[in-house]
Motif scaffolding. Sequence first.
Motif, PDB file in Angstrom:
ATOM      1  N   ARG A   1      37.415  15.261  44.932  1.00  0.00           N
ATOM      2  CA  ARG A   1      36.459  16.657  44.568  1.00  0.00           C
ATOM      3  C   ARG A   1      35.986  15.862  43.052  1.00  0.00           C
ATOM      4  O   ARG A   1      37.296  16.366  42.896  1.00  0.00           O
ATOM      5  CB  ARG A   1      36.072  17.670  45.226  1.00  0.00           C
TER       6      ARG A   1
ATOM      7  N   ASP B   1      33.672  17.830  39.939  1.00  0.00           N
ATOM      8  CA  ASP B   1      32.715  19.223  39.555  1.00  0.00           C
ATOM      9  C   ASP B   1      31.594  17.856  38.131  1.00  0.00           C
ATOM     10  O   ASP B   1      30.882  18.391  38.804  1.00  0.00           O
ATOM     11  CB  ASP B   1      33.306  19.677  38.357  1.00  0.00           C
TER      12      ASP B   1
ATOM     13  N   SER C   1      30.254  13.582  38.022  1.00  0.00           N
ATOM     14  CA  SER C   1      29.893  12.528  38.136  1.00  0.00           C
ATOM     15  C   SER C   1      31.111  11.544  37.197  1.00  0.00           C
ATOM     16  O   SER C   1      31.006  10.612  37.891  1.00  0.00           O
ATOM     17  CB  SER C   1      28.588  12.393  38.822  1.00  0.00           C
TER      18      SER C   1
ATOM     19  N   THR D   1      27.670  11.332  45.991  1.00  0.00           N
ATOM     20  CA  THR D   1      26.967  12.841  45.102  1.00  0.00           C
ATOM     21  C   THR D   1      26.133  13.874  45.252  1.00  0.00           C
ATOM     22  O   THR D   1      25.862  13.316  46.061  1.00  0.00           O
ATOM     23  CB  THR D   1      26.197  12.083  43.885  1.00  0.00           C
ATOM     24  N   TRP D   2      25.907  15.349  44.435  1.00  0.00           N
ATOM     25  CA  TRP D   2      25.010  15.644  45.395  1.00  0.00           C
ATOM     26  C   TRP D   2      24.638  16.971  44.442  1.00  0.00           C
ATOM     27  O   TRP D   2      25.375  17.895  44.233  1.00  0.00           O
ATOM     28  CB  TRP D   2      25.955  16.669  46.728  1.00  0.00           C
ATOM     29  N   PRO D   3      23.303  16.215  43.575  1.00  0.00           N
ATOM     30  CA  PRO D   3      22.996  17.266  42.609  1.00  0.00           C
ATOM     31  C   PRO D   3      22.669  18.641  42.882  1.00  0.00           C
ATOM     32  O   PRO D   3      22.035  18.609  44.095  1.00  0.00           O
ATOM     33  CB  PRO D   3      22.349  16.196  42.230  1.00  0.00           C
ATOM     34  N   GLN D   4      22.590  19.461  41.985  1.00  0.00           N
ATOM     35  CA  GLN D   4      22.443  21.126  42.449  1.00  0.00           C
ATOM     36  C   GLN D   4      20.365  21.318  43.480  1.00  0.00           C
ATOM     37  O   GLN D   4      20.167  21.815  44.215  1.00  0.00           O
ATOM     38  CB  GLN D   4      22.349  21.190  41.631  1.00  0.00           C
ATOM     39  N   ASP D   5      19.846  20.481  42.542  1.00  0.00           N
ATOM     40  CA  ASP D   5      18.834  20.459  43.060  1.00  0.00           C
ATOM     41  C   ASP D   5      18.127  19.798  44.515  1.00  0.00           C
ATOM     42  O   ASP D   5      17.280  19.279  44.557  1.00  0.00           O
ATOM     43  CB  ASP D   5      17.238  19.569  42.089  1.00  0.00           C
TER      44      ASP D   5
ATOM     45  N   PRO E   1      23.334  15.633  50.616  1.00  0.00           N
ATOM     46  CA  PRO E   1      24.145  14.198  49.536  1.00  0.00           C
ATOM     47  C   PRO E   1      23.069  13.097  49.479  1.00  0.00           C
ATOM     48  O   PRO E   1      22.892  12.605  50.056  1.00  0.00           O
ATOM     49  CB  PRO E   1      25.375  14.598  50.186  1.00  0.00           C
TER      50      PRO E   1
END
Length: 60
Positions: free
Chosen positions: A8, A10, A12, A40-44, A48
């Motif tokens: 994992r 923080d 990409s 990947t899982w962007p905050q917005d 994922p």
Amino acid sequence: MATLTVSRFDASRSAEAVEATLLQLQKQELIKVRDTAVVTWPQDAMKPKPRRATLAITTP
């Protein structure tokens, strides 16, 4: 014997750097990669985004 490794990061960019390192190690025949994926899982984002990594998959 197969090994499953999950990492994992923080950012990409860090995952992309590890992917590039794995590719170099595989080209040098120091490791064998059978399958890879990057998620990947962007905050917005609501969910994922998985993608198959760009590593060349080797055969057993």
